[in-house]
Design a protein around this motif. Structure first.
Motif, PDB file in Angstrom:
ATOM      1  N   UNK A  41       0.982  -1.159  -0.176  1.00  0.00           N
ATOM      2  CA  UNK A  41       0.031  -0.096  -0.071  1.00  0.00           C
ATOM      3  C   UNK A  41       0.761   1.315   0.002  1.00  0.00           C
ATOM      4  N   UNK A  42       1.808   1.212   0.749  1.00  0.00           N
ATOM      5  CA  UNK A  42       2.931   2.242   0.559  1.00  0.00           C
ATOM      6  C   UNK A  42       4.369   1.622   0.611  1.00  0.00           C
ATOM      7  N   UNK A  43       4.733   1.787  -0.695  1.00  0.00           N
ATOM      8  CA  UNK A  43       6.361   1.184  -0.998  1.00  0.00           C
ATOM      9  C   UNK A  43       7.159   2.097  -0.812  1.00  0.00           C
ATOM     10  N   UNK A  44       8.461   1.811  -0.116  1.00  0.00           N
ATOM     11  CA  UNK A  44       9.481   2.618  -0.057  1.00  0.00           C
ATOM     12  C   UNK A  44      10.888   1.909  -0.340  1.00  0.00           C
ATOM     13  N   UNK A  45      11.717   2.416  -1.030  1.00  0.00           N
ATOM     14  CA  UNK A  45      12.766   1.858  -1.460  1.00  0.00           C
ATOM     15  C   UNK A  45      13.929   2.641  -0.840  1.00  0.00           C
ATOM     16  N   UNK A  46      15.023   1.513  -0.502  1.00  0.00           N
ATOM     17  CA  UNK A  46      16.380   2.213   0.249  1.00  0.00           C
ATOM     18  C   UNK A  46      17.409   1.838  -0.932  1.00  0.00           C
ATOM     19  N   UNK A  47      18.004   3.051  -1.342  1.00  0.00           N
ATOM     20  CA  UNK A  47      19.057   2.593  -2.393  1.00  0.00           C
ATOM     21  C   UNK A  47      20.454   2.120  -1.753  1.00  0.00           C
ATOM     22  N   UNK A  48      21.218   1.460  -2.523  1.00  0.00           N
ATOM     23  CA  UNK A  48      22.183   0.627  -2.042  1.00  0.00           C
ATOM     24  C   UNK A  48      23.426   1.761  -1.551  1.00  0.00           C
ATOM     25  N   UNK A  49      24.201   1.462  -0.683  1.00  0.00           N
ATOM     26  CA  UNK A  49      25.265   2.085  -0.231  1.00  0.00           C
ATOM     27  C   UNK A  49      26.144   2.755  -1.415  1.00  0.00           C
ATOM     28  N   UNK A  50      26.444   2.114  -2.407  1.00  0.00           N
ATOM     29  CA  UNK A  50      27.258   2.409  -3.441  1.00  0.00           C
ATOM     30  C   UNK A  50      26.579   3.763  -4.279  1.00  0.00           C
ATOM     31  N   UNK A  51      25.432   3.949  -3.821  1.00  0.00           N
ATOM     32  CA  UNK A  51      24.824   4.957  -4.648  1.00  0.00           C
ATOM     33  C   UNK A  51      24.697   5.988  -3.662  1.00  0.00           C
ATOM     34  N   UNK A  52      25.380   6.191  -2.379  1.00  0.00           N
ATOM     35  CA  UNK A  52      25.298   6.993  -1.411  1.00  0.00           C
ATOM     36  C   UNK A  52      26.444   7.145  -0.754  1.00  0.00           C
ATOM     37  N   UNK A  53      27.389   7.497  -1.718  1.00  0.00           N
ATOM     38  CA  UNK A  53      29.203   7.581  -1.153  1.00  0.00           C
ATOM     39  C   UNK A  53      29.070   8.545   0.061  1.00  0.00           C
ATOM     40  N   UNK A  54      28.027   9.734  -0.170  1.00  0.00           N
ATOM     41  CA  UNK A  54      28.304  10.830   0.982  1.00  0.00           C
ATOM     42  C   UNK A  54      27.794  10.214   2.172  1.00  0.00           C
ATOM     43  N   UNK A  55      27.219   8.871   2.442  1.00  0.00           N
ATOM     44  CA  UNK A  55      26.964   8.368   3.621  1.00  0.00           C
ATOM     45  C   UNK A  55      27.996   7.661   4.274  1.00  0.00           C
ATOM     46  N   UNK A  56      29.068   7.214   3.475  1.00  0.00           N
ATOM     47  CA  UNK A  56      30.115   6.510   4.014  1.00  0.00           C
ATOM     48  C   UNK A  56      30.923   7.018   5.192  1.00  0.00           C
ATOM     49  N   UNK A  57      31.179   8.276   4.999  1.00  0.00           N
ATOM     50  CA  UNK A  57      32.029   8.823   6.167  1.00  0.00           C
ATOM     51  C   UNK A  57      31.158   8.923   7.389  1.00  0.00           C
ATOM     52  N   UNK A  58      30.029   9.499   7.378  1.00  0.00           N
ATOM     53  CA  UNK A  58      29.293   9.659   8.774  1.00  0.00           C
ATOM     54  C   UNK A  58      28.925   8.375   9.320  1.00  0.00           C
ATOM     55  N   UNK A  59      28.665   7.389   8.431  1.00  0.00           N
ATOM     56  CA  UNK A  59      28.225   5.975   9.010  1.00  0.00           C
ATOM     57  C   UNK A  59      29.701   5.311   9.512  1.00  0.00           C
ATOM     58  N   UNK A  60      30.676   5.596   8.853  1.00  0.00           N
ATOM     59  CA  UNK A  60      31.888   4.884   9.611  1.00  0.00           C
ATOM     60  C   UNK A  60      32.419   5.498  10.680  1.00  0.00           C
ATOM     61  N   UNK A  61      32.233   6.776  11.058  1.00  0.00           N
ATOM     62  CA  UNK A  61      32.459   7.258  12.493  1.00  0.00           C
ATOM     63  C   UNK A  61      31.406   6.893  13.389  1.00  0.00           C
ATOM     64  N   UNK A  62      30.079   6.867  12.963  1.00  0.00           N
ATOM     65  CA  UNK A  62      29.002   6.680  13.876  1.00  0.00           C
ATOM     66  C   UNK A  62      29.288   4.864  14.290  1.00  0.00           C
ATOM     67  N   UNK A  63      29.829   4.135  13.223  1.00  0.00           N
ATOM     68  CA  UNK A  63      29.918   2.582  13.607  1.00  0.00           C
ATOM     69  C   UNK A  63      31.057   2.615  14.520  1.00  0.00           C
ATOM     70  N   UNK A  64      32.102   3.372  14.236  1.00  0.00           N
ATOM     71  CA  UNK A  64      33.620   3.260  14.858  1.00  0.00           C
ATOM     72  C   UNK A  64      33.160   3.304  16.393  1.00  0.00           C
TER      73      UNK A  64
END
Length: 485
Positions: A327-350
């Motif tokens: 009824x309400x579809x939502x798509x999450x893009x893969x990380x390779x298409x969100x390069x700008x997320x790698x750095x903040x994700x890395x610091x958060x996970x680290x």
């Protein structure tokens, strides 16, 4: 509370049975038995939540019967109702039969209704608190507090604002979309590759909805064969199939009032899809081996890494179920298409990993971050988390360097032509970008060894250090296990 409770009353006196039925039937589904043999047959065929048993009966005492029930059907809350208050009976009831309450006659109707309601609430709280043992010495108030505390923590931890992403990321729009649907009681289908964070988004939707104070229940539909999956989701009676050693309340009933997250929904069989469709259409479940259906009020959030439209076209997934779920579809893009997320994700996970591992790791150096941004992350965020755990495990330094990066990430970085592409304008900008990139690549290859980097680039050590200062690359030389030279 998980719907309307089913109460089993056992008493050899017909008038007593009728009186109890009259008092309780308005608030509960009541089943009656005039002896323990009839009671056992009902326990074998129905989902019973609460048992009210007379103490003194011709065939055996209530305590003796409930002691046997405790072994065969441990889930129902067991209570004795009697005109006698022998202390020995009460002690035996508590110790042998796991009795929740010993109710003496005469009883007051309102008080009895509240006792039964409290017993059902106790059963619900124990299920939410992931324990099925009624023998645990936990009061209803203690369980209420524990469940409430867990939910408060969960609301804070799984808030939309806690989903890490960079500026301009496609994930930002995905989160905004999820926020809009969270407040409405609508089925949601989350699509995306494995490891992109579909369950995290589903939890945020639940805790951002009016159902936030009710359970959030997860089932991986691809991990179990049909019979076990039905048992997990819809419940079962003891003996319904091989391995069904006791009654089980299904996750749809556990989640009643809240949300159920059905992960890997695309892996289910057509036969199971028919049964799931009925549950979604009718709002009721029939436990395996049971005669009666149980009403449930559940919001469904499903997820898949498959293209369900293609699966419908190939007749591997039912179209009617697909349209019910999406009824309400939502798509999450893969990380390779969100390069700008790698750095903040890395610091958060680290930060989380270092704390949980008890290691002092302050950050990650520029060369290592450059390599991580270039890597395509086929396993998405899950693979990034695993990589950081590996790096923290291996490092002896305060900064993560390329010496602890997986070889595949280094190889990918060194061979990727995109490492030489940047935003350039005038000739001077192009030259400076290329020079900076060549120095960074050489530092990665030689693990920060200044002498070898200078030799390769035809520079003196002094000249190289000046360029490191100029391009703000000095932090790259925080050694990744090598030597400065």
């Amino acid at each position: 509370m998980t719907g309307r409770a089913t109460v089993l009353i056992i008493d050899d006196e017909v008038r007593s049975l009728e009186t109890l039925n009259r008092v309780l039937s308005e608030d509960f589904d009541v089943l009656m038995a005039s002896n323990t043999q009839e009671a056992e047959k009902l326990l074998q065929s129905e989902m019973i939540h609460v048992i009210l048993c007379d103490q003194r009966m011709p065939d055996e005492t209530g305590v003796e019967f409930l002691s046997r029930v405790r072994e065969a059907w441990p889930d129902p809350v067991r209570m004795i109702i009697s005109g006698y208050s022998d202390s020995a009976d009460i002690i035996a009831g508590v110790n042998d039969a796991g009795i929740y309450r010993y109710i003496t006659k005469p009883w007051h109707p309102k008080e009895l209704i509240e006792i039964v309601r409290g017993a059902h609430e106790l059963l619900d709280l124990q299920k939410e608190n992931e324990t099925a043992a009624l023998e645990m010495k936990l009061t209803t108030q203690t369980l209420k507090r524990q469940v409430s505390e867990k939910k408060t923590i969960a609301k804070k931890h799984f808030h939309f604002d806690r989903i890490v992403h960079g500026k301009g990321s496609a994930l930002g729009e995905t989160i905004n979309l999820a926020k809009r649907c969270a407040e409405f009681d609508i089925s949601v289908l989350i699509t995306g590759e494995s490891g992109t964070g579909k369950e995290l988004l589903a939890r945020a939707i639940h805790y951002g909805s009016s159902r936030a104070d009710k359970p959030f229940v997860v089932e991986n539909c691809g991990a179990l064969p049909d019979e076990l999956l039905e048992s997990e989701l819809f419940g079962c009676k003891k003996g319904a199939f091989t391995g069904a050693y006791q009654d089980r309340i299904g996750l749809f009933e556990v989640a009643s009032g809240g949300t159920i997250f059905l992960d890997e929904i695309g892996e289910t069989s057509p036969a199971f899809q028919v049964k799931l469709l009925r549950v979604l259409q009718e709002g009721e479940v029939r436990p395996l081996g049971a005669q009666k259906v149980r009403k449930v009020d559940v919001r469904v959030v499903a997820a898949t890494n498959k293209n369900l439209e293609d699966e419908v076209e190939a007749r591997r997934f039912r179209g009617d179920l697909y349209y019910r779920l999406s009824a309400f579809p939502i798509h999450i893009a893969p990380l390779r298409d969100r390069v700008m997320d790698v750095e903040p994700l890395t610091h958060h996970v680290l930060s989380d990993v270092a704390a949980s591992f008890g290691k002092v790791v302050k950050g990650i150096n520029a060369a290592t971050m450059a390599a991580m941004k270039t890597y395509p992350w086929p396993g998405n965020v899950r693979e990034l988390q695993n990589e950081i755990q590996r790096m923290v495990t291996l490092t002896d330094d305060a900064m993560l360097g390329t010496n602890v990066l997986s070889p595949k990430i280094l190889r990918d970085y060194e061979s990727n032509e995109n490492a030489l592409i940047g935003e350039v304008g005038l000739l001077k900008g192009q030259v400076e970008f290329l020079e900076r990139q060549l120095i960074t690549d050489a530092l990665v290859r030689h693990r920060g060894n200044i002498t070898r980097v200078a030799d390769e680039l035809g520079l003196s050590r002094v000249g190289l250090r000046k360029k490191l200062d100029r391009y703000d690359l000095k932090k790259v030389t925080w050694l990744e296990g090598g030597r400065h030279g």
